[in-house]
Design a protein around this motif. Structure first.
Motif, mmCIF file in Angstrom:
data_model
loop_
_atom_site.group_PDB
_atom_site.id
_atom_site.type_symbol
_atom_site.label_atom_id
_atom_site.label_comp_id
_atom_site.label_asym_id
_atom_site.label_seq_id
_atom_site.Cartn_x
_atom_site.Cartn_y
_atom_site.Cartn_z
ATOM 1 N N LEU A 194 -34.861 54.800 67.062
ATOM 2 C CA LEU A 194 -33.621 55.309 67.641
ATOM 3 C C LEU A 194 -33.800 56.478 68.598
ATOM 4 O O LEU A 194 -32.827 56.937 69.196
ATOM 5 N N GLU A 195 -35.028 56.983 68.733
ATOM 6 C CA GLU A 195 -35.258 58.110 69.632
ATOM 7 C C GLU A 195 -36.689 58.096 70.129
ATOM 8 O O GLU A 195 -37.509 57.294 69.674
ATOM 9 N N GLN A 196 -36.977 58.986 71.051
ATOM 10 C CA GLN A 196 -38.349 59.213 71.489
ATOM 11 C C GLN A 196 -38.899 60.356 70.644
ATOM 12 O O GLN A 196 -38.576 61.518 70.884
ATOM 13 N N PRO A 197 -39.694 60.062 69.609
ATOM 14 C CA PRO A 197 -40.163 61.121 68.701
ATOM 15 C C PRO A 197 -40.870 62.250 69.452
ATOM 16 O O PRO A 197 -41.699 62.001 70.326
ATOM 17 N N GLN A 198 -40.532 63.471 69.081
ATOM 18 C CA GLN A 198 -41.120 64.616 69.759
ATOM 19 C C GLN A 198 -41.146 65.820 68.837
ATOM 20 O O GLN A 198 -40.191 66.104 68.133
ATOM 21 N N PHE A 199 -42.271 66.529 68.840
ATOM 22 C CA PHE A 199 -42.381 67.795 68.127
ATOM 23 C C PHE A 199 -43.433 68.625 68.840
ATOM 24 O O PHE A 199 -44.612 68.264 68.861
ATOM 25 N N VAL A 200 -43.008 69.720 69.462
ATOM 26 C CA VAL A 200 -43.905 70.525 70.285
ATOM 27 C C VAL A 200 -43.859 71.976 69.825
ATOM 28 O O VAL A 200 -42.787 72.590 69.773
ATOM 29 N N TRP A 201 -45.015 72.536 69.495
ATOM 30 C CA TRP A 201 -45.113 73.952 69.157
ATOM 31 C C TRP A 201 -45.254 74.772 70.430
ATOM 32 O O TRP A 201 -45.978 74.396 71.345
ATOM 33 N N ASP A 202 -44.559 75.882 70.490
ATOM 34 C CA ASP A 202 -44.694 76.828 71.587
ATOM 35 C C ASP A 202 -45.348 78.092 71.020
ATOM 36 O O ASP A 202 -44.742 78.824 70.247
ATOM 37 N N SER A 203 -46.614 78.323 71.397
ATOM 38 C CA SER A 203 -47.364 79.438 70.819
ATOM 39 C C SER A 203 -46.726 80.797 71.088
ATOM 40 O O SER A 203 -46.908 81.743 70.320
ATOM 41 N N SER A 204 -45.937 80.875 72.162
ATOM 42 C CA SER A 204 -45.290 82.151 72.486
ATOM 43 C C SER A 204 -44.085 82.430 71.590
ATOM 44 O O SER A 204 -43.573 83.548 71.556
ATOM 45 N N GLN A 205 -43.601 81.384 70.876
ATOM 46 C CA GLN A 205 -42.436 81.556 70.001
ATOM 47 C C GLN A 205 -42.747 81.098 68.580
ATOM 48 O O GLN A 205 -41.861 80.604 67.881
ATOM 49 N N ILE A 206 -43.993 81.255 68.169
ATOM 50 C CA ILE A 206 -44.426 80.741 66.873
ATOM 51 C C ILE A 206 -43.670 81.371 65.712
ATOM 52 O O ILE A 206 -43.343 80.702 64.730
ATOM 53 N N VAL A 207 -43.343 82.670 65.815
ATOM 54 C CA VAL A 207 -42.618 83.347 64.731
ATOM 55 C C VAL A 207 -41.224 82.767 64.588
ATOM 56 O O VAL A 207 -40.756 82.481 63.475
ATOM 57 N N LYS A 208 -40.550 82.575 65.714
ATOM 58 C CA LYS A 208 -39.204 81.994 65.707
ATOM 59 C C LYS A 208 -39.229 80.582 65.120
ATOM 60 O O LYS A 208 -38.379 80.221 64.301
#
Length: 314
Positions: A194-208
């Motif tokens: 049902l979607e285009q699976p996506q999960f991306v970490w942003d190292s500049s916002q790792i705490v958030k």
């Protein structure tokens, strides 16, 4: 449990549920809805497994099917509808529309179980539906998010109906853990379809990112569901549902405070209408109630104004 303590647990659940909307909006910035929800619910379910090993588990296939059905509606349909809605509408609007669930609770309990309600309660349903459309403003722009959020409210109403009807059969912790685990697995299966699976970490916002993921798993899932099922199990679900109108209030305010979303007058007006509708739907009944007998998993005989009638206690 004392009334003040039960009141505290109920309001705590509503506050966490309201905060879930801006938190969910934040987490959508680094993942697709189904993937994020699958991580949330599978993670929460797995974390709870060691704590429920010695608690009473369902012993029949019928009981497991009930748990799976609750998981489909509560963790699957409700939350996917909310997350999909926030891709095109604000978290505050999503919280208002999806929180129409007590109105749908009344509609579904009438249609499915034939429960009779007073004229004042049906007036609450009508006022609530008017509030749903007021939240969209004078332009009445029906984005896809509107329908996803409204669908989430419908699924939430059904989930509450099923949970309040079947919940006493299960331990609250066991029920919360398995319905989330089942719902998470279903979302994981649905993601590539049902979607285009996506999960991306942003190292500049790792705490958030770690904070919002931790909140989703620990607070939005474990704390919220366990507390809510406990409240439904140990109090009158109709009275507990009165407090659900606090969710859109907390949702709109937290969206404003955390995300800086605009507080439109029509969103506030719609929130008031929905809140009034929910109060009328779940308001105190002016009946002389005398319990006569219990049968059929909650059917109770009452004497109302000198006449006996059957009512399904949900």
């Amino acid at each position: 449990m004392s009334k003040p303590r039960m009141l505290f647990l109920t309001i705590f659940t509503m506050l966490v549920a309201g905060l879930n909307f801006p938190i969910g909006k934040m987490v959508l910035s680094f993942g697709s809805p189904f993937v994020l929800l699958a991580i949330r619910f599978v993670g929460a379910g797995l974390l709870m497994l060691p704590f429920i090993v010695r608690r009473p588990h369902p012993r029949s296939s019928a009981a497991w099917l009930k748990l799976a059905t609750i998981g489909l509606f509560q963790s699957g349909l409700v939350m996917s509808g909310i997350y999909l809605s926030m891709q095109t509408i604000s978290s505050g609007s999503s919280s208002v529309l999806s929180s129409s669930n007590p109105i749908w609770f009344i509609v579904f309990s009438f249609l499915i179980f034939g429960i009779r309600y007073r004229l004042l309660q049906w007036a609450g349903v009508i006022i609530g539906f008017i509030g749903v459309f007021i939240t969209q403003g004078l332009e009445m722009q029906m984005q896809s998010g509107f329908w996803f959020a409204l669908g989430a409210g419908m699924a939430w109403g059904m989930a509450t109906l099923l949970s309040s009807r079947w919940g006493k059969e299960f331990d609250a912790w066991v029920m919360a853990a398995y319905q989330m685990l089942i719902g998470g697995i279903l979302l994981l299966i649905a993601s590539p379809l049902l979607e285009q699976p996506q999960f991306v970490w942003d190292s500049s916002q790792i705490v958030k990112e770690l904070f919002v993921l931790g909140w989703m798993i620990l607070m939005s899932s474990i704390a919220q569901f366990v507390t809510w099922y406990y409240v439904l199990r140990n109090s009158d679900p109709n009275k507990a549902n009165v407090y659900l109108f606090l969710i859109p209030v907390f949702g709109v305010l937290s969206g404003w405070l955390i995300l800086g979303e605009q507080l439109h007058w029509y969103t506030l007006a719609g929130t008031v209408c929905i809140g009034l509708g929910i109060y009328l739907v779940n308001g105190p009944r002016r009946v002389d109630v005398t319990k006569r007998s219990i049968h059929d998993q909650g059917a109770v005989r009452y004497r109302i104004k000198g006449k006996e009638s059957n009512k399904i206690w949900i």
